[in-house]
Design a protein around this motif. Structure first.
Motif, mmCIF file in Angstrom:
data_model
loop_
_atom_site.group_PDB
_atom_site.id
_atom_site.type_symbol
_atom_site.label_atom_id
_atom_site.label_comp_id
_atom_site.label_asym_id
_atom_site.label_seq_id
_atom_site.Cartn_x
_atom_site.Cartn_y
_atom_site.Cartn_z
ATOM 1 N N GLU A 77 0.828 -1.199 0.000
ATOM 2 C CA GLU A 77 0.000 0.000 0.000
ATOM 3 C C GLU A 77 0.864 1.252 0.000
ATOM 4 O OE1 GLU A 77 -3.663 1.970 2.634
ATOM 5 O OE2 GLU A 77 -2.895 -0.033 3.079
ATOM 6 N N LEU A 93 -2.424 -6.783 -8.046
ATOM 7 C CA LEU A 93 -3.600 -7.076 -7.238
ATOM 8 C C LEU A 93 -3.944 -8.552 -7.349
ATOM 9 C CD1 LEU A 93 -6.201 -4.183 -7.758
ATOM 10 C CD2 LEU A 93 -4.977 -4.783 -5.664
ATOM 11 N N ASP A 142 -6.144 -9.394 -2.157
ATOM 12 C CA ASP A 142 -6.371 -7.961 -2.005
ATOM 13 C C ASP A 142 -7.852 -7.623 -2.098
ATOM 14 O OD1 ASP A 142 -3.518 -7.067 -1.964
ATOM 15 O OD2 ASP A 142 -3.532 -7.985 -3.953
ATOM 16 N N ALA A 143 -8.572 -8.381 -2.905
ATOM 17 C CA ALA A 143 -10.001 -8.162 -3.110
ATOM 18 C C ALA A 143 -10.575 -9.443 -3.690
ATOM 19 C CB ALA A 143 -10.255 -6.986 -4.051
ATOM 20 N N TYR A 269 -13.294 -6.034 -0.114
ATOM 21 C CA TYR A 269 -11.921 -5.655 0.197
ATOM 22 C C TYR A 269 -11.883 -5.197 1.650
ATOM 23 C CZ TYR A 269 -14.148 -1.208 -0.940
ATOM 24 O OH TYR A 269 -15.042 -0.161 -0.991
ATOM 25 N N ARG A 273 -8.112 -0.635 3.654
ATOM 26 C CA ARG A 273 -7.447 -0.386 2.377
ATOM 27 C C ARG A 273 -8.319 0.406 1.404
ATOM 28 N NH1 ARG A 273 -4.413 -5.225 -0.344
ATOM 29 N NH2 ARG A 273 -3.622 -3.417 -1.500
ATOM 30 N N ASP A 276 -6.361 2.915 -0.425
ATOM 31 C CA ASP A 276 -5.228 2.427 -1.211
ATOM 32 C C ASP A 276 -5.510 2.746 -2.684
ATOM 33 O OD1 ASP A 276 -3.587 0.813 -2.861
ATOM 34 O OD2 ASP A 276 -3.399 -0.715 -1.309
ATOM 35 N N ILE A 279 -6.778 -0.273 -4.735
ATOM 36 C CA ILE A 279 -8.131 -0.699 -4.388
ATOM 37 C C ILE A 279 -9.146 0.346 -4.854
ATOM 38 C CG2 ILE A 279 -9.704 -1.208 -2.485
ATOM 39 C CD1 ILE A 279 -7.706 -3.427 -3.004
ATOM 40 N N LYS A 280 -8.831 1.593 -4.611
ATOM 41 C CA LYS A 280 -9.756 2.660 -4.993
ATOM 42 C C LYS A 280 -9.982 2.667 -6.501
ATOM 43 C CE LYS A 280 -10.599 7.474 -3.756
ATOM 44 N NZ LYS A 280 -10.047 8.658 -3.047
ATOM 45 N N VAL A 283 -12.043 -0.490 -7.561
ATOM 46 C CA VAL A 283 -13.438 -0.386 -7.133
ATOM 47 C C VAL A 283 -14.203 0.574 -8.042
ATOM 48 C CG1 VAL A 283 -14.940 0.480 -5.289
ATOM 49 C CG2 VAL A 283 -13.063 -1.070 -4.741
#
Length: 303
Positions: A77, A93, A142-143, A269, A273, A276, A279-280, A283
């Motif tokens: 991260e 990821l 991570d997700a 997730y 995070r 992060d 991730i952002k 998403v």
């Protein structure tokens, strides 16, 4: 200790073999062995039991692996945040998948991710839903796509769609199944995913509600395998729409009229995070693909 030692620890734990871990890390097997030995000496605890079948985590190793995964996730991260400051979304990821790829629109998702984030590397791992949730919690993933309820406060997600499950049976059993009562259905062989899966939990919740228990359970860990076993006349199971309805229309299965069950498909997730950059970014991509804001069934659980 060094981050590379923790990466090696995680790789050996996941693969169960020094050689496989070495191949994954692109280093020699002796180097992997030396790193694990050095880490064990520094921590003053044995992480693995060595045996002819490979490397098995000790109880201490199992507990410390979760902490190592968190350290590695935090380091990743930090790197991602630094890259974001330069206007880049870059990194790797690890994403869990559930069910058939077309059901979660994996091809579209991957294509858009490659186009939008050319420096992003995606690594997909097929999981059953319960295992996917635990892997996200521990930092192994991570997700992940996930089917079921979000019951852990540290895991959040974007609701993608509501899923409908039907009780399905071999087409030749139609006369026995369509109007069968629950004691009759429970007496048939049932094909269920492992207990950690949402599939198994839905079925067993259904049994409890009806006051019955299946007398014979066959375990299978993939939806495609379950569908094949049902078609082959092995037993009864739960399958989601549109798969169940398509298979019935093709004359391959019959559907019980007794029960329809539902569950939510999520992209999940860790809450910590959420900011992060990787991730952002992913998403936001998921939202644009599924457009959940315009779907009455979908919701984002961020509170």
């Amino acid at each position: 200790m060094e981050l590379y030692q923790l990466k090696t620890f995680a790789a050996v734990a996941e693969t169960g073999h020094l050689t496989r871990a070495a191949d994954r890390l692109h280093i020699s097997q002796p180097a992997v062995s030396a790193q694990i030995k050095a880490l064990e000496e520094e921590l003053e605890v044995r992480l693995f039991e060595r045996g002819p079948g490979g490397m098995a985590l000790t109880r201490a190793g199992t507990r410390l692996l979760e902490q190592a995964a968190k350290v590695l996730a935090t380091a990743e991260e930090l790197r991602n945040a630094a890259k974001a400051l330069k206007g880049e979304i870059a990194g790797r990821l690890r994403i869990g998948t559930v069910g058939a790829p077309e059901f979660i629109r994996l091809g579209e998702f991957s294509s858009r991710a490659v186009d939008r984030f050319p420096l992003l590397e995606l690594e997909f791992h097929a999981e059953v839903s319960g295992a996917a949730l635990e892997a996200v919690r521990s930092g192994t993933l991570d997700a992940s796509f996930y089917v079921g309820d979000l019951v852990h406060p540290n895991v959040v997600g974007v609701g993608l769609r509501e899923m409908t499950f039907h009780v399905v049976a071999p087409a030749a059993w139609a006369d026995r199944v369509r109007q069968a009562d629950w004691p009759t259905l429970a007496a048939m062989p049932w094909i269920l995913m492992p207990p950690i899966s949402t599939h198994s939990q839905l079925a067993r919740a259904m049994f409890r509600e009806e006051g019955v228990e299946p007398t014979h359970v066959i375990e299978a860990d993939q939806e495609s395998l379950i569908a094949n076993l049902v078609v082959s006349g092995v037993g009864v199971s739960l399958l989601p729409d549109p798969l169940a309805l398509d298979m019935q229309a093709a004359g391959r299965v019959c559907i019980s009229e007794k029960t329809v069950m539902s569950a939510t498909l999520w992209f999940i997730y860790l809450r910590e995070r959420a900011n992060d950059p990787l991730i952002k970014g992913i998403v936001e991509l998921i939202r644009s693909l599924w457009n959940p804001e315009k779907s009455a069934a979908a919701a984002s659980r961020v509170a």
